[in-house]
Write an enzyme that holds these catalytic residues in place. Structure first.
Site, PDB file in Angstrom:
ATOM      1  CE  LYS A  48      -2.454  -0.999   3.673  1.00 40.45           C
ATOM      2  NZ  LYS A  48      -1.936  -2.332   4.071  1.00 40.45           N
ATOM      3  NE  ARG A  81      -4.905  -1.471   9.890  1.00 37.58           N
ATOM      4  CZ  ARG A  81      -3.924  -0.848   9.240  1.00 37.58           C
ATOM      5  NH1 ARG A  81      -4.139   0.289   8.644  1.00 37.58           N
ATOM      6  NH2 ARG A  81      -2.747  -1.405   9.177  1.00 37.58           N
ATOM      7  NE  ARG A 116       7.151  -2.883   5.929  1.00 36.70           N
ATOM      8  CZ  ARG A 116       5.857  -2.613   5.856  1.00 36.70           C
ATOM      9  NH1 ARG A 116       5.319  -2.153   4.744  1.00 36.70           N
ATOM     10  NH2 ARG A 116       5.081  -2.857   6.885  1.00 36.70           N
ATOM     11  NE  ARG A 122       5.862  -0.375  10.055  1.00 32.24           N
ATOM     12  CZ  ARG A 122       4.736  -0.367   9.326  1.00 32.24           C
ATOM     13  NH1 ARG A 122       4.727   0.219   8.146  1.00 32.24           N
ATOM     14  NH2 ARG A 122       3.643  -0.933   9.783  1.00 32.24           N
ATOM     15  NE  ARG A 150       1.739  -4.678  10.826  1.00 32.56           N
ATOM     16  CZ  ARG A 150       2.846  -4.617  10.077  1.00 32.56           C
ATOM     17  NH1 ARG A 150       3.951  -5.183  10.506  1.00 32.56           N
ATOM     18  NH2 ARG A 150       2.833  -3.991   8.928  1.00 32.56           N
TER      19      ARG A 150
END
Ligand code: ADP
Ligand code: ZN
Length: 213
Positions: free
Chosen positions: A13, A88, A127, A160, A171
């Site tokens: 996203k 969400r 990531r 992160r 998540r």
């Protein structure tokens, strides 16, 4: 144009939002980015969101809705918006629709970045993000030129908090339980466009452009 960008954590996203914002001149509103910058700046909002975020849980609806409505009311958000990471939950989707309707507006479409779940953990845990300019890399798919210094801004490249194994898998669970119903919500209203998102960022971008034509 008011576009909602929907998809599981790791679907891309943030990457797509960056290109769409430039191409279509949209005002980007990313609730994740807003919470992260508040966290870095040590604001009350950041402190409130912190514990939820680090565990990979959703920040309470009332807080997020208030924040987004406030942001949508600002002058730079009057000529087209790209919502990334919001809504969400079905509650958030309904509150958004209600607020827009009260101002004679509505969501133009909801783009769903569609990707098999088994690809997501690899994407998330590999990531890496720049603390300075939020540029995104992946250790395997698009490694940064040097391990820890951003080539664009000299900022520190880091992982992160919520991209570690435990928070990342939380998540994904939260997405299944709370965000999945939002897909059906937009589908029932004829607003959903599915975008296959396993390909390269450029391939995904092309599909998005077609969908928005
Ligand atoms: P992701 O990469 O999981 O899509 P984001 O950067 O969009 O993550 O968001 C990071 C975290 O911020 C979420 O895990 C959640 O704690 C919080 N958050 C962001 N948007 C929302 C929202 N609309 N409702 C509740 N919590 C949110
Ligand atoms: Zn940077």
């Amino acid at each position: 144009m008011i576009v909602v960008l929907l998809g599981p954590p790791g679907a891309g996203k943030g990457t797509q939002s960056g290109t769409m914002v430039k191409k279509y001149g949209l005002c980007p509103i990313s609730t994740g980015d807003i919470f992260r910058s508040n966290l870095n700046a040590g604001t009350a909002l950041g402190l409130e969101a912190r514990s939820y975020m680090s565990e990979g849980l959703l920040v309470p609806d009332e807080l997020v809705v208030r924040l987004v409505i406030d942001r949508l009311s600002q002058p730079d958000a009057q000529n087209g918006v790209l919502l990334d990471g919001f809504p969400r939950t079905v509650f958030q989707a309904e509150e958004l629709a209600g607020f827009l309707a009260a101002h004679g507006k509505s969501v133009t479409c909801c783009l769903l970045l569609d990707i098999p779940e088994k690809e997501l953990m690899v994407r998330l845990t590999g990531r890496r993000v720049c603390r300075g300019c939020s540029s995104v890399w992946h250790l395997t798919f698009s490694p940064p030129p040097t391990d820890s210094v951003c080539p664009y801004c000299g900022g520190e490249i880091h992982q992160r908090d919520d991209d570690g194994e435990a928070a990342a898998s939380n998540r994904l669970r939260v997405y299944q339980a709370q965000t999945y119903p939002v897909i059906a919500w937009y589908e029932e209203r004829g607003l959903l466009k599915k975008i296959p998102a396993s390909g390269s960022p450029q391939e995904v971008e092309k599909t998005i452009n077609k969908a928005l034509e």
